[in-house]
Design a protein around this motif. Structure first.
Motif, PDB file in Angstrom:
ATOM      1  N   SER A   1       0.882  -1.184   0.084  1.00 15.29           N
ATOM      2  CA  SER A   1       0.074   0.023   0.145  1.00 15.29           C
ATOM      3  C   SER A   1       0.988   1.140  -0.098  1.00 15.29           C
ATOM      4  N   ALA A   2       0.211   2.436  -0.553  1.00 17.21           N
ATOM      5  CA  ALA A   2       1.065   3.454  -0.445  1.00 17.21           C
ATOM      6  C   ALA A   2       1.405   4.150   1.007  1.00 17.21           C
ATOM      7  N   ASP A   3       0.628   3.646   1.874  1.00 15.87           N
ATOM      8  CA  ASP A   3       0.996   3.972   3.436  1.00 15.87           C
ATOM      9  C   ASP A   3       1.975   3.039   3.760  1.00 15.87           C
ATOM     10  N   ALA A   4       2.014   1.799   3.427  1.00 14.48           N
ATOM     11  CA  ALA A   4       3.233   0.929   4.085  1.00 14.48           C
ATOM     12  C   ALA A   4       4.420   1.439   3.276  1.00 14.48           C
TER      13      ALA A   4
ATOM     14  N   VAL B   1       4.473   8.465  -3.860  1.00 21.88           N
ATOM     15  CA  VAL B   1       5.091   8.463  -2.690  1.00 21.88           C
ATOM     16  C   VAL B   1       6.490   8.245  -3.014  1.00 21.88           C
TER      17      VAL B   1
ATOM     18  N   HIS C   1       5.321   4.504   2.226  1.00 15.73           N
ATOM     19  CA  HIS C   1       5.606   5.742   2.819  1.00 15.73           C
ATOM     20  C   HIS C   1       6.238   5.420   4.370  1.00 15.73           C
ATOM     21  N   ALA C   2       5.862   4.623   5.079  1.00 13.58           N
ATOM     22  CA  ALA C   2       6.539   4.412   6.295  1.00 13.58           C
ATOM     23  C   ALA C   2       7.780   3.670   6.219  1.00 13.58           C
TER      24      ALA C   2
ATOM     25  N   GLU D   1      -3.629   2.821  -7.978  1.00  4.45           N
ATOM     26  CA  GLU D   1      -2.837   2.260  -7.107  1.00  4.45           C
ATOM     27  C   GLU D   1      -1.352   2.430  -7.405  1.00  4.45           C
TER      28      GLU D   1
ATOM     29  N   THR E   1      10.155   6.196   4.944  1.00  4.28           N
ATOM     30  CA  THR E   1      10.535   7.256   6.011  1.00  4.28           C
ATOM     31  C   THR E   1      11.615   6.961   6.892  1.00  4.28           C
TER      32      THR E   1
END
Length: 348
Positions: free
Chosen positions: A113-116, A160, A118-119, A153, A122
């Motif tokens: 996922s984009a959130d995963a 990202v 990004h984390a 997606e 980071t």
């Protein structure tokens, strides 16, 4: 009833004929053959990318590795899924060619996922000179679980990466299967969605052995050429790669073969879903199915002539009721009757 891998399927007769024709007489070596000029024009037209650099290479591992080496520095890390082919099935070739490391992003149903992402990005590049620096993103389409990233997606993931100043590579070993399943244009699924380089697979979809490295960022082209040569992947008798790709693309053959493979996968999935002992994993969106059933059923199918991979245990010994995972892959040559024979054997 061979469903072990699309790598095991036959080469399409049109590709074989193109090789026979290319074998007549002489041609300039190392990609200077006239067929390559047409291939380059065809791929640029198909992808609506007139400035794209196009190179051919003999297999997917080399395509992924040389492209990533062009994009990553040795002190960087490449972000990829925890089930990516470059992580699980290429014997550290990407690390060998890039001298970089891989950072794995957790997936669900084979997709990050984009959130995963990004984390994970980071979390890197926060130890100064002592830690790995951020490098490119690599996406697999279709994924190793047979699922697909839709265009939105892909856009979200590349956004990202771009937010951190990073480029994106796409491992498209089964690019054609994903494309026809999503019913979109090649440009939509690649450079228009933020993809900088693509391993454009043909071997799994009816070629004998050829992949195209499509570079949408022209600044990377010369370095790729140097790395391909230095890595031993500039084929001398290049016309045999060019001829395969020419035939593969002609009259939309590559799309027809992908549609045929996907259709047979859908037929298999429909038959499996109606069997009480079988549990289909993920959503088979292209030409790969993962399923679970008891060891005893695997033993019966394999002894009855079915050929596929059992992924998580020895099918021949152990608790007959233990659920084991199998993988079925269809290729362009699989017929309705062959699928029907497999399902009839399953029904007993």
């Amino acid at each position: 009833m061979f469903f072990a891998s699309d790598n095991g399927g036959p080469t399409h007769p049109n590709v074989m004929e193109a090789l026979r024709v290319a074998n007549e007489g002489y041609a300039m070596a190392y990609g200077a053959d006239p067929i390559m000029e047409q291939v380059r024009d065809d791929i640029r037209r198909i992808f609506e990318a007139p400035a794209a650099a196009v190179y051919l290479i003999i297999n997917g591992t080399a395509a992924n590795s040389v492209l990533l080496a062009t994009m990553a520095q040795p002190w960087q890390t490449i972000f990829c899924s925890d089930c990516a082919h470059i992580h699980e099935d290429e014997c550290n070739a990407p690390e060998f060619y890039t001298q970089a490391k891989l950072t794995l992003v957790q997936t669900e149903n084979g997709k990050m996922s984009a959130d995963a992402l990004h984390a994970k990005i980071t979390a890197e590049e926060n130890r100064g000179v002592h830690g790995p620096q951020r490098g490119p993103l690599s996406l697999t389409q279709a994924t190793e679980k047979g699922t697909l990233y839709d265009v939105d997606e892909i856009n979200a993931l590349t956004a990202v990466a771009r937010g951190f100043g990073l480029k994106t590579h796409m491992d498209g070993a089964r690019f054609a299967n994903a494309l026809v399943a999503l019913d979109c244009a090649p440009a939509e699924m690649t450079w228009q969605a933020g993809i900088d380089t693509l391993s454009f697979g043909a071997t799994k979809n009816g070629a004998m052995g050829v992949e195209a490295c499509v570079i949408f960022d022209p600044d990377l082209a010369w370095e790729f050429e140097l790395r391909r040569k230095r890595g031993g992947h500039l084929l001398s008798k290049h016309r045999y790669l060019s001829a395969q790709m020419q035939a593969y693309l002609a009259d939309g053959l590559w799309l027809d073969m992908a549609r045929a493979a996907n259709a047979r996968c859908a037929q298999l999935a429909d038959g499996l879903s109606g069997h009480n002992a079988v549990h289909v994993l993920f959503d088979p969106q292209a030409n790969i199915i993962f399923f679970q059933m008891p060891r005893a059923e695997h033993q019966r199918m394999l002894s009855g002539g079915a050929v596929y991979y059992v992924m998580d245990g020895d099918a021949s010994e152990g608790d007959p009721d233990e659920m084991l995972t199998g993988r079925l892959v269809t290729d362009w040559s699989v017929t309705k009757d062959r699928v029907g024979g497999f399902l009839n054997l399953l029904r007993g």
